[in-house]
Enzyme design. Structure first.
Site, PDB file in Angstrom:
ATOM      1  N   HIS A 173       0.816  -1.224   0.000  1.00  0.00           N
ATOM      2  CA  HIS A 173       0.000   0.000   0.000  1.00  0.00           C
ATOM      3  C   HIS A 173       0.846   1.268   0.000  1.00  0.00           C
ATOM      4  O   HIS A 173       0.346   2.347  -0.292  1.00  0.00           O
ATOM      5  CB  HIS A 173      -0.944   0.001   1.213  1.00  0.00           C
ATOM      6  CG  HIS A 173      -2.048  -0.996   1.088  1.00  0.00           C
ATOM      7  ND1 HIS A 173      -3.331  -0.646   0.744  1.00  0.00           N
ATOM      8  CD2 HIS A 173      -2.068  -2.346   1.210  1.00  0.00           C
ATOM      9  CE1 HIS A 173      -4.095  -1.730   0.693  1.00  0.00           C
ATOM     10  NE2 HIS A 173      -3.350  -2.781   0.972  1.00  0.00           N
ATOM     11  N   ASP A 386       3.618   9.479  -0.947  1.00  0.00           N
ATOM     12  CA  ASP A 386       2.441   8.766  -0.459  1.00  0.00           C
ATOM     13  C   ASP A 386       2.148   7.617  -1.408  1.00  0.00           C
ATOM     14  O   ASP A 386       2.251   7.797  -2.625  1.00  0.00           O
ATOM     15  CB  ASP A 386       1.234   9.722  -0.430  1.00  0.00           C
ATOM     16  CG  ASP A 386       0.311   9.472   0.737  1.00  0.00           C
ATOM     17  OD1 ASP A 386       0.201   8.315   1.160  1.00  0.00           O
ATOM     18  OD2 ASP A 386      -0.300  10.448   1.233  1.00  0.00           O
TER      19      ASP A 386
END
Ligand code: ADQ
Length: 500
Positions: A173, A386
């Site tokens: 992720h 991110d």
């Protein structure tokens, strides 16, 4: 959605935490509440339909009564929850230590923040072995095992030691770092070898996938990568595995639907009326050094210095969700943010009137979060790095009036999909972000509509259900040419600011 699983195969999900939150009732018994994240929303229907198991840490140190509570939570659902017990030392060294003091900063390109304590690695291996043992005891060869995230990169390697031949896939992720950064990891070969034991390795973006590919090509002679498209094939000895990029989405329909709730609408209206027709700029971030909060505040200060016409015309509401405050780095970050907010407000506030930054440090209810999303005219999403950043997507899904602007860091995974219609910024470029704020403030309503409509369409089309489907197709497809590269793909070493 799940037709790609073998007919008898169940889905077995493995993640650091279970998709439920446990809490003690007044009489001391455990009660469970289902988590609300996008992953849970997408995977629980598949689990319900096919049957299966979700394995993870319960989040509590006690063991008494936990298994029974987890059984009660899934009585009639057709799937089960299996808790992994962790003691305090394991939580400290595996979760807070290896996962969050080594992999988290390193994979976000912040290697100077890493604490490469060898004891952390040993506990990481032990805990991954425990997850694998529970997995071996609770799965069979026809199951499709899907392991999530950086806490559990060793699980397939540990499972293979039990002679399991189950199909086991992994999704990262967070970003995967470039070679020059990855090689700083003392356990770089162990970790690459462990990842190569999966049958499918999924990344958020092509850039992450290409970073991994470069590490593998450079550090592992025995690996041969082949293919042209978005899903590639890797040969390691006599084993063949796959890797691909699958940008995670949100449950866009659910966000759109909740955003038009009368309660959310009333709160959004109230917020705007309290700001006396100023444009509301919103930031929503977990307290974390990867989110780029000090630089974002400096950019706002710069915008107010260089564009005085913004005075009294904009207000930043910066929501910071408390997180990991017991770690000194996080506590220091909080102090730095609060000092900057104080300084900037001290510099520009007009007594009795305008306060440029409204700082909110607490968890928001879902209604509050959606009302902020809906009310804001501009969102400032400027992480230094991110994996994806779901706040950017949730903000667009909730912008039901479609007249708002997304300012997005080019280092957020979401930029790969949203780059054409968001205002992309380099979060380290304070003047560039300040200019983007000014640009967004002045953007005419026709352009706002056009951009936001296209952003919302992309987010709706590539939602969380699309993501699950794409991942499962890549796991089982016989023909990898069914996964071509996007039309705007940038060739390998060509960096044009485009985050692939
Ligand atoms: P996460 O931190 O799980 O990160 P992120 O993308 O940063 O996810 O989004 C934060 C989430 O927190 C959003 O879904 C938001 O709605 C939620 N949130 C905001 N306020 C909240 C509140 N008060 N209470 C509870 N939740 C709140 C990892 C990676 C990301 C990647 C995701 C998904 O670090 O880069 O996007 O996984 O793959």
């Amino acid at each position: 959605m799940d037709t790609h699983l073998s007919p008898s195969g169940r889905l077995v999900v493995v993640s650091n935490r279970l998709p439920v939150v446990l809490a003690k009732d007044v009489d001391g018994t455990w009660v469970t509440r289902t988590g609300s994240g996008g992953l849970v929303t997408a995977l629980l229907p598949v689990l319900r339909h096919r049957g299966g198991i979700w394995i993870g840490w319960s989040g509590v140190n006690e063991v008494a009564g936990v298994d029974e509570a987890l059984e009660r939570a899934t009585d009639d659902t057709g799937y089960t929850l299996k808790g992994v017990a962790l003691n305090t030392e394991e939580v400290n060294k595996f979760y807070l230590g290896f996962s969050n003091e080594i992999i988290w900063p390193l994979f976000h390109d912040l290697q100077s923040l890493c604490n490469f304590d060898p004891a952390y690695w040993r506990t990481y291996c032990e805990v991954n072995r425990r997850y694998a043992k529970i997995l071996a005891d609770n799965s069979c060869k026809d199951d499709f095992i899907w392991v999530h995230d950086y806490h559990l990169m060793n699980v397939a390697a540990e499972l293979r030691l039990t002679q399991s031949r189950a199909h086991i896939a992994f999704f990262l992720h967070i970003p995967f770092p470039p070679l020059d950064i990855f090689v700083k990891l003392p356990w770089r070969f162990n970790l690459l070898r462990a990842l190569l034991e999966y049958d499918l390795i999924g990344f958020q973006t092509l850039r992450d996938q290409r970073n991994f590919e470069q590490c593998v090509r450079t550090l592992m002679d025995e690996v041969c990568v082949s293919g042209q498209g978005q899903v590639l094939s890797l040969r390691v000895g006599d084993r063949v595995l796959r890797m691909g990029s699958f940008p995670i989405g949100i449950d866009s329909n659910a966000f759109e639907k909740h955003a038009i709730d009368p309660e959310v609408g009333a709160m959004a209206e109230l917020l705007n009326s309290q700001l006396s027709n100023r444009q509301l700029i919103l930031g929503v971030d977990r307290l974390d050094y990867t989110k780029g909060l000090p630089l974002r505040l400096e950019a706002l200060r710069n915008a107010l210095q260089r564009y005085p016409e913004l005075h009294q015309r904009i207000t930043l509401i910066q929501v910071v969700i408390p997180s990991r405050e017991d770690i000194p780095q996080y506590f220091d970050l909080k102090m730095r943010i609060e000092r900057l907010v104080g300084e900037i407000n001290g510099q520009f506030t007009r007594p009795g009137g305008w306060v440029p930054i409204h700082y909110v440090f607490r968890n928001l209810t879902r209604v509050e979060l959606l009302a902020y999303y809906r009310a804001a005219h501009i969102a400032l999403v400027t992480p230094l790095k991110d994996g994806m950043n779901l706040v950017a997507k949730e903000y667009c899904a909730c912008s039901v009036e479609e007249d708002s602007v997304l300012i997005l860091s080019e280092f957020a995974g979401a930029a790969a999909q949203l780059q054409n219609d968001a205002l992309l910024v380099n979060p380290y470029d304070i003047e560039g972000v300040a200019d983007a704020i000014y640009h967004a403030y002045n953007m005419d309503v026709t352009e706002r509509y056009a951009r936001m409509r296209r952003l919302r369409t992309t987010i709706r089309e590539q939602d969380i259900f699309w993501w699950v489907d794409a991942y499962l197709r890549a796991a089982f497809a016989t023909d990898l040419s069914a996964f071509p590269l996007p039309e705007d793909f940038v060739p390998h070493d060509d960096f044009a600011g485009i985050p692939y």
